[in-house]
Scaffold this motif. Structure first.
Motif, PDB file in Angstrom:
ATOM      1  N   LEU A  74      20.395 -32.798  13.088  1.00  0.00           N
ATOM      2  CA  LEU A  74      19.269 -33.693  12.537  1.00  0.00           C
ATOM      3  C   LEU A  74      20.195 -34.772  11.426  1.00  0.00           C
ATOM      4  O   LEU A  74      19.811 -35.940  11.368  1.00  0.00           O
ATOM      5  N   ALA A  83      16.242 -40.378  12.453  1.00  0.00           N
ATOM      6  CA  ALA A  83      15.519 -39.249  11.701  1.00  0.00           C
ATOM      7  C   ALA A  83      15.392 -39.439  10.295  1.00  0.00           C
ATOM      8  O   ALA A  83      16.532 -39.887   9.958  1.00  0.00           O
ATOM      9  N   TRP A  93      11.406 -32.773   9.011  1.00  0.00           N
ATOM     10  CA  TRP A  93      11.894 -34.122   9.699  1.00  0.00           C
ATOM     11  C   TRP A  93      11.072 -34.901  10.456  1.00  0.00           C
ATOM     12  O   TRP A  93      10.064 -34.303  11.103  1.00  0.00           O
ATOM     13  N   VAL A  95      11.310 -37.686  13.080  1.00  0.00           N
ATOM     14  CA  VAL A  95      12.362 -37.877  14.290  1.00  0.00           C
ATOM     15  C   VAL A  95      11.595 -39.253  15.066  1.00  0.00           C
ATOM     16  O   VAL A  95      10.311 -39.310  15.392  1.00  0.00           O
TER      17      VAL A  95
END
Length: 172
Positions: A74, A83, A93, A95
């Motif tokens: 990530l 992200a 997160w 994205v």
């Protein structure tokens, strides 16, 4: 589907490679896999705590990506503009299949082509209009679209408007 075939093979490489060039290539492959998987599932968010996700866990091989490895992937997506963490602990997160700038440019190009300059559009009109189904921003999550429009607003190309808890946007 080819994506399901790739997962078992890729889960063999669960350790971050020590050689810089090999490690970067490994991260690029994993980052690309994450984006393809999320696009296939029409998802725009990811939780590191979701260790049962097929993206992190291969049941047939009894192999699982560690939370640290997922965070590293990530981080690579964040570096490339795909992200952003939603919390300080970096566990949740958002994205993006395209970068926020790409989404903003796609929407602004659509506004220009369709002659919607100086008009107000809702986020629903932009992302969910069936006439836009062939465009890259069709079906985009409202939070992602809003983030992309904020970038356009910073550039002076639009103004976000909040109306009764929902958002609209006027393009210039």
């Amino acid at each position: 589907m080819a994506l399901a075939v790739q997962l078992p093979t890729l889960l063999y490489g669960l350790r971050l490679q020590p050689h810089e060039e090999t490690r970067q290539q490994q991260l690029e492959v994993w980052a690309d896999l994450f984006l393809k998987y999320l696009k296939d599932k029409n998802r725009f968010s990811l939780s590191i705590g979701d260790q049962n996700s097929p993206l992190f866990h291969n049941e047939s091989l009894k192999r699982r990506l560690s939370p640290e490895f997922v965070l590293t992937i990530l981080g690579e997506l964040e570096r490339t503009g795909h992200a952003n963490p939603l919390d300080k602990r970096r566990q949740e997160w958002q994205v993006y299949w395209f970068t926020l700038e790409d989404y903003g440019n796609m929407v602004y190009d659509w506004v220009q082509v369709t002659g919607q300059t100086n008009t107000i559009c809702t986020l629903y009109e932009i992302a969910s209009n069936e006439e836009n189904s062939h465009l890259g921003f069709y079906g985009v999550d409202e939070a992602v679209l809003l983030s992309a429009l904020r970038l356009l607003e910073e550039k002076g190309r639009c103004e976000l408007i909040e109306m009764d808890g929902s958002h609209g946007v006027k393009f210039f």
